[in-house]
Design an enzyme around this catalytic site. Structure first.
Site, short mmCIF file in Angstrom:
data_model
loop_
_atom_site.label_atom_id
_atom_site.label_comp_id
_atom_site.label_asym_id
_atom_site.label_seq_id
_atom_site.Cartn_x
_atom_site.Cartn_y
_atom_site.Cartn_z
CG HIS A 25 97.63 -53.64 1.18
ND1 HIS A 25 97.85 -54.14 2.46
CD2 HIS A 25 98.13 -52.37 1.19
CE1 HIS A 25 98.47 -53.22 3.19
NE2 HIS A 25 98.65 -52.14 2.44
CG HIS A 27 97.23 -47.39 1.30
ND1 HIS A 27 96.91 -47.16 2.62
CD2 HIS A 27 98.01 -48.50 1.30
CE1 HIS A 27 97.51 -48.08 3.38
NE2 HIS A 27 98.19 -48.90 2.60
CG ASP A 29 96.26 -41.97 1.66
OD1 ASP A 29 95.98 -43.16 1.47
OD2 ASP A 29 96.82 -41.57 2.69
N GLY A 186 100.09 -46.59 9.06
CA GLY A 186 101.04 -45.59 9.53
C GLY A 186 102.26 -46.28 10.11
CG HIS A 213 99.29 -51.64 7.12
ND1 HIS A 213 98.05 -51.14 6.90
CD2 HIS A 213 100.00 -51.41 5.98
CE1 HIS A 213 97.99 -50.63 5.66
NE2 HIS A 213 99.17 -50.78 5.09
CD GLU A 216 104.70 -51.66 5.01
OE1 GLU A 216 103.85 -51.30 5.85
OE2 GLU A 216 104.79 -51.15 3.87
CG ASP A 313 101.41 -50.51 0.14
OD1 ASP A 313 100.35 -50.29 0.75
OD2 ASP A 313 102.54 -50.38 0.66
ZN LIG Z 1 99.69 -50.42 3.02
#
Ligand SMILES: [Zn+2]
Length: 371
Positions: A25, A27, A29, A186, A213, A216, A313
């Site tokens: 996991h 990202h 960006d 998102g 996702h 969370e 993350d």
């Molecule tokens: Zn994430």
């Protein structure tokens, strides 16, 4: 925990960075080098809040400590702004892979949302190709430096938008050209997986792996929808699944844990939880349990036999690495190498790879931890 001369944490005399790891996991960006952001922003005419790379690194850390997922997500406006060109995407992807290899990662999955990178006039196909080119360059550069790493793409749709079916088709179209799975990301609260049912139906009909996702910024309903509507094979964080566990304590000691049906299903089916300790603290995902890493239900889930995995993350926002997350957990919960190995084996078993390649990873992890 003793730290060696390279700033690397040592556990039982072993460098954590040198151990073979799997990053599920992570990202794209959320993993830019601050110095790269400064350079790309300059070339693209994007304004940066801090022109010095060190100051920019601090800026990300400050913004990310807000305790709100929505605030935390705002830092992505800057990172995505410098990833709108082929050059920007390829460079960021290449460095992403190089940084993972440097951290001892032998297999990684990089998630990102192509629909957020069309501002420079590139098509969905072109942005995926640009990232794939960077990944392959990074793998080659790592191999030249003596580090073997493989990275697959998790093509992600934005859950507040309405392009998920189109993005799901994009992912499947690239299944032999770098895409290994699909995700939605998102704002979780208010945008359940059920909203994207047609995309998930399509992916299921194509037998294409899905992680979602969930658990969370929203609770059990979101996780339920990820499993039922999304048919998720893994849960992105999933930390709030612990809300389905009733912990009975007597004078500070846990005497009994009562499982809800959802928690029991996830535990017994060994559905991997992509837990991200530092990020979970920063976004308020574990607010129900507390504000310190020691309050994170990570250890509870691990001790109860859930397939826990450790993740970063967003490395830039949390100023972290997989090595650092493992060091933090080892320090907080007094884990030994055997525990850290279990987390890597769980991640390898949950990787979106053919079974023989997962077995290879499991073998490499065993060898690396035995050394
Ligand atoms: Zn994430």
């Amino acid at each position: 925990m003793p730290i060696d001369q390279h700033g690397d944490a040592l556990l039982e005399g072993v460098s954590l960075r040198s151990l073979p790891k799997v990053s599920l996991h992570d990202h794209l960006d959320g993993a830019l080098r601050p110095a790269t952001i400064v350079e790309l922003a300059d070339a693209a005419g994007v304004e940066v809040p801090e022109a010095d790379a060190e100051d920019l690194a601090d800026w990300f850390a400050d913004k990310s400590d807000s305790g709100s997922l929505v605030e935390y997500l705002k830092t992505f406006d800057l990172t995505t702004a410098v990833m709108q060109s082929r050059e920007g995407l390829t460079r960021v992807a290449r460095e992403f892979v190089e940084d993972l290899a440097e951290d001892g990662v032998i297999y990684g999955e990089v998630r990102w949302a192509p629909e957020q990178h069309l501002g420079g006039g590139l098509s969905l196909e072109e942005v995926v190709e640009a990232v794939q080119e960077g990944i392959e360059e990074g793998e080659d550069a790592a191999a030249e430096a003596g580090r073997e790493i493989r990275v697959g793409q998790l093509i992600t749709a934005m859950r507040h938008a309405d392009r998920s079916l189109e993005i799901a088709k994009l992912a499947v179209a690239f299944r032999d050209r770098g895409a290994v799975g699909f995700d939605i990301a998102g704002a979780e609260d208010g945008f359940p997986p059920s909203r994207h049912r047609s995309a998930f139906d399509y992916l299921a009909s194509e037998f294409f792996p899905v992680t979602v996702h969930a658990g969370e910024a929203a609770g059990l309903d979101s996780i339920r929808s990820a499993l039922i509507d999304g048919r998720a094979l893994r849960l992105g964080h999933g930390v709030r699944l612990a809300e389905d566990l009733e912990v009975v304590s007597r004078s500070g000691d846990v005497v009994e844990v009562v499982f809800g049906d959802l928690a029991r299903w996830v535990r017994d089916r060994e559905i991997p939880l992509e837990l991200s300790p530092s990020s979970n603290l920063q976004t308020g995902a574990i607010a129900a349990w507390g504000r310190e890493l020691g309050d994170h239900p990570f250890d509870l889930l691990y001790q109860l036999g859930f397939a826990v995995t450790v993740n970063v993350d967003n490395r830039t926002m949390s100023r972290t690495s997989l090595t650092r997350e493992l060091a933090l957990l080892a320090e907080t919960f007094e884990y030994g190498l055997e525990d850290l190995e279990t987390f890597q084996l769980n991640a390898a078993a949950g990787a979106f790879l053919p079974v023989e390649e997962r077995e290879e990873l499991i073998e490499l992890i065993g060898e690396g931890f035995d050394r």
